[in-house]
Design a protein around this motif. Structure first.
Motif, short mmCIF file in Angstrom:
data_model
loop_
_atom_site.label_atom_id
_atom_site.label_comp_id
_atom_site.label_asym_id
_atom_site.label_seq_id
_atom_site.Cartn_x
_atom_site.Cartn_y
_atom_site.Cartn_z
N PHE A 199 0.83 -1.20 0.00
CA PHE A 199 0.00 0.00 0.00
C PHE A 199 0.86 1.26 0.00
O PHE A 199 0.74 2.12 -0.86
CB PHE A 199 -0.92 -0.04 1.23
CG PHE A 199 -1.39 1.30 1.71
CD1 PHE A 199 -2.11 2.15 0.88
CD2 PHE A 199 -1.10 1.74 3.00
CE1 PHE A 199 -2.54 3.40 1.32
CE2 PHE A 199 -1.53 2.98 3.44
CZ PHE A 199 -2.24 3.82 2.59
N HIS A 200 1.79 1.36 0.95
CA HIS A 200 2.59 2.58 1.09
C HIS A 200 4.01 2.17 1.47
O HIS A 200 4.20 1.29 2.31
CB HIS A 200 1.98 3.47 2.18
CG HIS A 200 2.88 4.57 2.66
ND1 HIS A 200 3.01 5.78 2.03
CD2 HIS A 200 3.70 4.64 3.74
CE1 HIS A 200 3.85 6.55 2.69
NE2 HIS A 200 4.30 5.88 3.73
N ASP A 201 4.96 2.84 0.84
CA ASP A 201 6.34 2.39 0.95
C ASP A 201 7.25 3.59 1.17
O ASP A 201 6.78 4.70 1.37
CB ASP A 201 6.67 1.67 -0.37
CG ASP A 201 8.15 1.42 -0.52
OD1 ASP A 201 8.74 1.00 0.47
OD2 ASP A 201 8.70 1.65 -1.60
N GLY A 202 8.51 3.37 1.06
CA GLY A 202 9.48 4.46 1.15
C GLY A 202 10.48 4.19 2.23
O GLY A 202 10.27 4.55 3.39
N PRO A 203 11.59 3.51 1.89
CA PRO A 203 12.59 3.16 2.90
C PRO A 203 13.17 4.39 3.58
O PRO A 203 13.01 5.52 3.12
CB PRO A 203 13.67 2.43 2.09
CG PRO A 203 13.00 2.04 0.81
CD PRO A 203 11.96 3.07 0.55
N GLU A 204 13.88 4.15 4.68
CA GLU A 204 14.54 5.23 5.42
C GLU A 204 15.69 5.79 4.57
O GLU A 204 16.37 5.06 3.86
CB GLU A 204 15.12 4.71 6.73
CG GLU A 204 14.07 4.26 7.73
CD GLU A 204 13.84 5.27 8.84
OE1 GLU A 204 14.34 6.41 8.74
OE2 GLU A 204 13.18 4.90 9.82
N CYS A 205 15.87 7.11 4.65
CA CYS A 205 16.94 7.75 3.89
C CYS A 205 17.35 9.05 4.58
O CYS A 205 16.73 9.47 5.56
CB CYS A 205 16.49 8.03 2.46
SG CYS A 205 15.04 9.10 2.33
N LEU A 206 18.39 9.67 4.06
CA LEU A 206 18.78 11.01 4.51
C LEU A 206 18.00 12.02 3.66
O LEU A 206 18.07 11.98 2.43
CB LEU A 206 20.28 11.21 4.31
CG LEU A 206 20.78 12.63 4.61
CD1 LEU A 206 20.83 12.89 6.11
CD2 LEU A 206 22.15 12.88 3.99
N ILE A 207 17.24 12.88 4.32
CA ILE A 207 16.51 13.94 3.63
C ILE A 207 17.23 15.24 3.97
O ILE A 207 17.54 15.49 5.13
CB ILE A 207 15.04 14.01 4.12
CG1 ILE A 207 14.38 12.62 4.05
CG2 ILE A 207 14.25 15.02 3.30
CD1 ILE A 207 13.02 12.55 4.72
N TYR A 208 17.53 16.04 2.95
CA TYR A 208 18.28 17.27 3.25
C TYR A 208 17.81 18.44 2.39
O TYR A 208 17.19 18.26 1.35
CB TYR A 208 19.78 17.02 3.09
CG TYR A 208 20.25 16.78 1.67
CD1 TYR A 208 20.73 17.82 0.88
CD2 TYR A 208 20.21 15.49 1.12
CE1 TYR A 208 21.17 17.60 -0.42
CE2 TYR A 208 20.64 15.26 -0.18
CZ TYR A 208 21.11 16.31 -0.95
OH TYR A 208 21.53 16.09 -2.24
N ARG A 209 18.15 19.64 2.87
CA ARG A 209 17.79 20.88 2.19
C ARG A 209 18.85 21.21 1.14
O ARG A 209 19.90 21.78 1.46
CB ARG A 209 17.69 22.01 3.22
CG ARG A 209 16.45 21.95 4.09
CD ARG A 209 15.25 22.58 3.42
NE ARG A 209 15.51 23.97 3.08
CZ ARG A 209 15.40 24.99 3.94
NH1 ARG A 209 15.00 24.76 5.19
NH2 ARG A 209 15.66 26.22 3.56
N LYS A 210 18.56 20.86 -0.09
CA LYS A 210 19.58 21.08 -1.12
C LYS A 210 19.85 22.57 -1.35
O LYS A 210 20.95 22.96 -1.75
CB LYS A 210 19.21 20.37 -2.42
CG LYS A 210 18.03 20.95 -3.18
CD LYS A 210 17.84 20.25 -4.52
CE LYS A 210 16.66 20.88 -5.25
NZ LYS A 210 16.34 20.20 -6.50
N ASP A 211 18.83 23.43 -1.08
CA ASP A 211 19.06 24.87 -1.27
C ASP A 211 20.16 25.37 -0.33
O ASP A 211 20.98 26.21 -0.70
CB ASP A 211 17.77 25.67 -1.08
CG ASP A 211 17.17 25.52 0.31
OD1 ASP A 211 17.24 24.40 0.87
OD2 ASP A 211 16.62 26.50 0.85
#
Length: 407
Positions: free
Chosen positions: A117-129
């Protein structure tokens, strides 16, 4: 009027998607049946569906069950075996339409007990700006002696978090989800352990967390969570949803969280960082590899449901390529390869195609009926580490003794 009852993981994108899907399904099938959808927090969802046997006794026809719980759910005969239904009338393009890493956790003894139904493994999310800003890059290099880029190691992660930590601007270096719900801190501990070359399992495949890499993992985590020079001060109050919202509203430069919270930044109204976000693999220790965690949500049918045929027809409808894309546009994460590679989706969420990369490194939690109880013990251990001065080695030894009692 007869109605179908659905236990929903509380999260606005899930709730709005399901409402739209049920309405469309009813029109397409000329169905005059109400769906009662009850949004529940993680703990309450587990309690309602499994602890109180809600799926077995017919209280719930359909439920969102995550893959942490599916082994437990199958063992207690709470969820319907979908294999006979799939054989008669398979979902569109099943199983080829999904990455193999989204098909094996719900397959137990060669039988299928849920649809992704819903997925999305753990990752590093960062502010590219922030990372791409010329003056930020210059200042960082002057201060730390190397180029500013997404951190490859945990040491770099800490330094970058310190650099971007600006409480007076309501910007913090990083944000965590430390609310003790048996999930977030457990996952964070596992990621810290794996990215240091450790494992949850002993040579004989028994759970064993009392090891050197685990001490290093717990030491690092308890320190960074409590570090006012790096970390959002409300992290201890945040679950993953709240931590994701704090990032989306521009309060953090980096987060370790589910991929879904990165894509949410591009589609929800409240986001202040649209077009300013990117994702990368998680940092790791020197000489070790990155890792990710693959826990995903399933649609399941209660073994006690009186509406199994309608429930299965709805599951087929809710997992078509169009429905999967709808979930993504609402702020969830579609599970089909077609959604990951969709041109429109990648226009809105430019890093969406990176999902397949994350799945290559994605590890899973041990499949054992006792895992939910083990997770509670690990959760309690991490909480104790964050809130006390008890040495990590002692906490791990005590927790392992308690794990032994369960297994």
């Amino acid at each position: 009027m007869d109605k179908i009852r659905i236990a929903v993981r509380k999260f606005e994108p899930f709730e709005t998607t399901l409402k739209k899907l049920w309405d469309a399904f009813s029109v397409e099938n000329n169905l005059n049946m109400e769906a009662e959808m009850i949004p529940l927090e993680l703990h309450d969802l587990y309690e309602e569906t499994l602890t109180k046997k809600g799926l077995q006794n017919g209280d719930w026809d359909i439920a969102h069950i995550n893959t942490d719980w599916i082994f437990d759910a199958v063992n207690s005969k709470a969820v319907e075996n979908l294999s006979p239904l799939i054989a008669q009338n398979p979902p569109q393009n099943f199983p080829e339409g999904w990455h193999e890493s989204l098909l094996h956790l719900q397959e137990i003894n060669n039988q299928v007990y849920g649809l992704p139904f819903h997925d999305g493994p753990e990752c590093l999310i960062y502010r590219k700006d922030l990372f791409e800003d010329i003056s930020e890059k210059e200042n960082f290099k002057n201060q730390y002696g190397y180029d500013l880029q997404p951190p490859k190691t945990w040491e770099q992660f800490t330094q970058i978090a310190e650099f971007f930590n600006r409480p007076s601007d309501n910007l913090y270096g990083c944000v965590f989800a430390n609310y003790p719900d048996g999930h977030n801190m457990v996952f964070d501990f596992c990621l810290q352990l794996w990215t240091r070359g450790g494992s949850l399992l002993h040579d004989n495949n028994q759970i064993n967390i009392n090891k050197l890499e685990a001490i290093q993992a717990l030491d690092f985590y308890r320190h960074i969570v409590n570090n006012p020079k790096t970390t959002h001060p409300k992290s201890k109050e945040f679950g993953s949803v709240e931590a994701g919202m704090a990032f989306a509203t521009g309060e953090a430069a980096m987060a370790i969280n589910w991929f879904g919270f990165a894509s949410m930044c591009e589609v929800i109204e409240a986001s202040k960082v649209k077009g300013k976000v990117d994702i990368a693999e998680l940092p790791h220790d020197e000489n070790q590899n990155s890792a990710s965690l693959n826990v995903y949500w399933l649609y399941t049918i209660g073994s006690g449901s009186k509406h199994k045929n309608i429930a299965y027809d709805f599951l087929r409808f809710a997992t078509t390529p169009q429905s999967d894309k709808l979930l993504t546009n609402e702020g969830g994460i579609g599970c089909r390869k077609s959604t990951w590679n969709d041109t429109e989706i990648n226009k809105t969420i430019p890093y969406y195609h990176k999902l397949s990369m994350l799945h290559e490194n994605a590890l899973t939690l041990p499949q054992t009926p006792v895992w939910p109880k083990v997770a509670e013990l690990i959760d309690y251990m991490v909480l104790k580490a964050i809130d006390s001065k008890i040495p990590s080695a002692q906490l791990l030894e005590e927790t392992q003794k308690n794990i032994q009692k369960i297994i």
